[in-house]
Design a protein around this motif. Sequence first.
Motif, short mmCIF file in Angstrom:
data_model
loop_
_atom_site.label_atom_id
_atom_site.label_comp_id
_atom_site.label_asym_id
_atom_site.label_seq_id
_atom_site.Cartn_x
_atom_site.Cartn_y
_atom_site.Cartn_z
N UNK C 18 0.83 -1.21 0.00
CA UNK C 18 0.00 0.00 0.00
C UNK C 18 0.87 1.26 0.00
N UNK C 19 0.41 2.28 -0.72
CA UNK C 19 1.14 3.54 -0.76
C UNK C 19 0.61 4.47 0.33
N UNK C 82 5.66 1.40 -4.32
CA UNK C 82 5.21 2.74 -3.95
C UNK C 82 6.37 3.67 -3.65
N UNK C 83 7.56 3.08 -3.47
CA UNK C 83 8.72 3.93 -3.19
C UNK C 83 9.17 4.72 -4.41
N UNK C 84 8.73 4.29 -5.62
CA UNK C 84 9.31 4.89 -6.83
C UNK C 84 8.94 6.35 -7.04
N UNK C 85 7.90 6.80 -6.34
CA UNK C 85 7.52 8.20 -6.52
C UNK C 85 7.87 8.99 -5.26
N UNK C 86 8.38 10.18 -5.48
CA UNK C 86 8.63 11.09 -4.36
C UNK C 86 7.31 11.36 -3.66
N UNK C 175 2.05 4.33 17.01
CA UNK C 175 2.95 3.99 15.92
C UNK C 175 2.51 4.72 14.66
N UNK C 176 3.48 4.99 13.82
CA UNK C 176 3.19 5.78 12.63
C UNK C 176 2.76 4.87 11.48
N UNK C 177 1.86 5.42 10.68
CA UNK C 177 1.29 4.64 9.57
C UNK C 177 1.40 5.42 8.27
N UNK C 178 2.46 6.21 8.10
CA UNK C 178 2.60 7.10 6.95
C UNK C 178 3.67 6.65 5.98
N UNK C 179 4.37 5.57 6.32
CA UNK C 179 5.47 5.16 5.44
C UNK C 179 4.92 4.16 4.43
N UNK C 180 5.29 4.32 3.17
CA UNK C 180 4.76 3.42 2.14
C UNK C 180 5.36 2.02 2.27
#
Lengths: 434, 434, 434
Positions: C18-19, C82-86, C175-180
């Motif tokens: 998921x992104x 999902x990492x491929x886009x800034x 906990x954070x849930x914002x990282x792709x």
Amino acid sequence: MTTPGEEMHDLVRRLYPLCRSITGDGVRATLDIVGELIPLTVHEVPTGTQVLDWTVPQEWNIRDAYVADSAGRRVVDFAASSLHVLGYSVPVSATLPLAELRPRLHTLPEHPSWVPYRTSYYRPDWGFCLSQDALDALPEGEYEVRIDSTLADGHLTYAEHVVPGRTADEVIVSCHVCHPSLANDNLAGVAVAAFLARALAAQQPYHTYRFIFAPGTIGAITWLARNAERVSGGPAAAGGPGKVRHGLVLACAGDRGRLTYKKSRRGDAEIDRVMRYVLAASERPHRIDEFTPYGYDERQYCSPGFDLGVGSLSRTPYAAYPEYHTSADDPDFVSPEAMEDTLAVCREAFRVLDRNRRYVNLSPRGEPQLGRRGLYDALGGRSDTRQAQLAMLWVLSLSDGGHALLDVAERSGLPFDAVAAAADALHGAGLIGA
Amino acid sequence: MTTPGEEMHDLVRRLYPLCRSITGDGVRATLDIVGELIPLTVHEVPTGTQVLDWTVPQEWNIRDAYVADSAGRRVVDFAASSLHVLGYSVPVSATLPLAELRPRLHTLPEHPSWVPYRTSYYRPDWGFCLSQDALDALPEGEYEVRIDSTLADGHLTYAEHVVPGRTADEVIVSCHVCHPSLANDNLAGVAVAAFLARALAAQQPYHTYRFIFAPGTIGAITWLARNAERVSGGPAAAGGPGKVRHGLVLACAGDRGRLTYKKSRRGDAEIDRVMRYVLAASERPHRIDEFTPYGYDERQYCSPGFDLGVGSLSRTPYAAYPEYHTSADDPDFVSPEAMEDTLAVCREAFRVLDRNRRYVNLSPRGEPQLGRRGLYDALGGRSDTRQAQLAMLWVLSLSDGGHALLDVAERSGLPFDAVAAAADALHGAGLIGA
Amino acid sequence: MTTPGEEMHDLVRRLYPLCRSITGDGVRATLDIVGELIPLTVHEVPTGTQVLDWTVPQEWNIRDAYVADSAGRRVVDFAASSLHVLGYSVPVSATLPLAELRPRLHTLPEHPSWVPYRTSYYRPDWGFCLSQDALDALPEGEYEVRIDSTLADGHLTYAEHVVPGRTADEVIVSCHVCHPSLANDNLAGVAVAAFLARALAAQQPYHTYRFIFAPGTIGAITWLARNAERVSGGPAAAGGPGKVRHGLVLACAGDRGRLTYKKSRRGDAEIDRVMRYVLAASERPHRIDEFTPYGYDERQYCSPGFDLGVGSLSRTPYAAYPEYHTSADDPDFVSPEAMEDTLAVCREAFRVLDRNRRYVNLSPRGEPQLGRRGLYDALGGRSDTRQAQLAMLWVLSLSDGGHALLDVAERSGLPFDAVAAAADALHGAGLIGA
């Protein structure tokens, strides 16, 4: 020429055979003998008296006890050692086979030649203690057992001895007198306490020193119950005894191990700091242990409702030597030299405690001119002039109400005696006030 | 091209021959020469003035002094070195055999070629100091002794130089000017102080820096007596000088040993923390000593009635080098490089002290959005961006009124300069308040 | 049979593609999946809402993004990772030569096969992330770039799950849930949190445990803004949620490194002491780090205006492993065993935290007579009798209102469980009060 160590050892030997317990005539006989050395005030507290959370139990006395074989030969005999009977055994007179008797025969399999020390104070019971070797030698068969004891309303006995000081404020020195034929635990402590009292009396101490000879646990609790107000912060009665400020429990004071000081519950009470300082300064091998709520009567004095500054001085501590609570803790287990050494440390510690005053520099702005007051000259002829001069500067520097002389000694690295002498000189010159 | 170190060394050489004492023209001549470098306010305090516990003594001056043999040849001559006469010697003119003279001839047998430094300020006395070698070379016989000195009502002299700061609150820098021909103790301190004053003036400091050039002990006591109110907590007079907040005693500032900082009596005064930080951060070899009430005039500034945050910076400390208080403490014993190094550390320390402010985070709930305020961008072009960003987060986190910037530097491990720069940036953005 | 570790690992694998970002449908999809395990209350906070010093930004969503060569072949493709886009790239649709595109192509030259993770939340920008190897393989020429994203008014999404306790006072687990597509940072944390919530619910905890799943920084700030009163000392609303007392940020919870606990800003908060105790007692290899104002959302919870007792538990900490913020932080980088271990430590810690009560000895003068109350007998049959008895004496000794059970455990050296059991027994006997 007898040394104090030898005198203390003689006292241990003399007290050793008596059958002490938490009540009874063994305690009284013990206090009679101690009373030959220092005058004692003996207190008798009736059975049933409520003392804090406890009640004074019935008094136990014993005249005779034995196990005899079918030939009438005593194979276990109280007359040979007070350890042979389970402490507080109820009376019994019976004949029974070894198999039935065996659960009541206590031994130490890991030390087959030693007799253990066992008691049953608060649960009615009876039994005998003997060596494993002796038990192993008993043939099966019928045995006669007899314990000629009484458990009846009576008294709990303890005693006090007071060395009056220049102040009514008190230091208590407490040792237990409830153990039967055990030398280090605690006849050595009793002996050191008695000789310490004599030594203190000779030197007119600052504090009042109160020596307490009482049965362990219930005795200390009884003493605390009867002295609760002045122990726990209430006002001391006018003309009566002063507040209890410091204290030391003496136990296991005569074995050949190094000295051990166990801190009070507070951990930084003045007695803790004094003992740590004196032991370190004396360069004796020693250890300092943190407080634990286990051990001797420091448990009671340091309970949170009192929280007294009471530490405990031993040589090898509580339960840390194999001879502990066995027949091997006999008079040969303690030595005159060890008791003399324990006595010496107590005297050094109380000497520091008695002089550990707080002063206030009355000329605190800049150094006062010591030369004008002859304070350099007064000391000029001594080889330790420079140390004396430094000590005066240190006392002046730290006499701000927040530091006692022991603080000065520790921070300066100077001997406490030099610091105390400097304080005396400065006090005499009116430069510091008490 | 002369270095500051060489200039300081020249000053030491020029001051060296003068016969300083706790009063007299030697002090005045010394202050005249220092006054060529930095303007001085000279104070003259009359003999007999009560200063704290002391009284300003009579003024001592000396024109000539010698021991001459029967041929009239001067075998000990004040003209050769001011050390040759016992400081504060009363006048004398006599002829006496060597045997009678000998008790008044002070030598250093353990360093037979050195002349010791001796004084007798408060007990009237006279004598000479010479090398053991010179003494050993004297034949028995009659000697003429003459000390052409005066002890008369006059003044005690000390001087001040003030570098005004943005606040009237003061840092004092104190050095003694009472030692005759001794270079490290304390002409090197005088030289470093003078050049430090010039350097501070050039950089417009935050604190007001007051330099005190005064005789040891009695001079510092006189200064304290005349400045007691603003030193010890009373309100500073409106428009007058501010409160004394921090201070540094400079002494033995020029020998080749490593730097030594001796803490104030408080032990955790701000100057103590600053010096410790600066010395550690600079990675210079150094030592930090605990306060002792012995040494230089920190003894007076830190006396318990004042208890100022005044430490002492030396290289090899007080009395810890064999040349101390002997003719071997001459200008060759101090080096330009060592004085320059001492000067540099003082400048670094005062730079930290001047910036060591406490801030309050004005946006303390959650992190403020730094990006929106351009605080990341503003620093983005610098190679130390990440350090600057961390420094801002640390300043924000610890700016709760309880932490100064030095606390932030120590806890974060970041350089003080980075922390101070971050505080400036955050202050500029209105995120922290002073 | 699936282990909890494997279940957590399955969850990580499922969430991985998921992104996620700080807003948008990726967060919602993530919360939907977590919500299958534990019921979540999802909060949607509108764009433009002021939260502390920040403003909720526009919502970002993305459907597709790629770089295609002149042949139309996608050489960088969001669909693959999902990492491929800034992150937060603005929409773009253009064709441009590689030379112009290159500054927008982010790589990791030091790890040429890994794709970096990059974002630009608050400065409008666009770009792609790819491996250095992939970049090196690109021939010069024209490339089509397309980012099919939207930035528009919408919402910031976060969720809460509450495990009710016997008290309304809360422990937060965040906990954070914002990282792709990053596994250790922070899907492992999300998985451990979810399973921790399930485990706590099963054991009816003392505290109320609130689990917060929120985007990093802005999400924590939003939560704090909406819960500021009960976080920062204001009275909790009657009937509403209780005060926030303790907390733990979970991050990097699944790699194979040893555990790391980072203390709260306070440094001695109860959670700090509990975690230190539990980690030491468990004899796991671990490290304890001091607080720094950098890292995860402890930065916000511990900001000086809140200064909550919130620490952070990780395995290898923030940014301390090369795979951090790269495509190498994939599901293989985390292990079922490591997540299970992290979970176990959390459970142990909360078990201690929940029982770490302060008691008051109701019979504080002397020891209470435990035997009379059957407290020895009650425990007599157990092999750990002596430990249980010691634990009772320790609890009695330290139950003065100033010590919690963890203090008792640490000072006595006894296991916390033994101490807590002793407290239960003494409480049951009416000897200590809560």
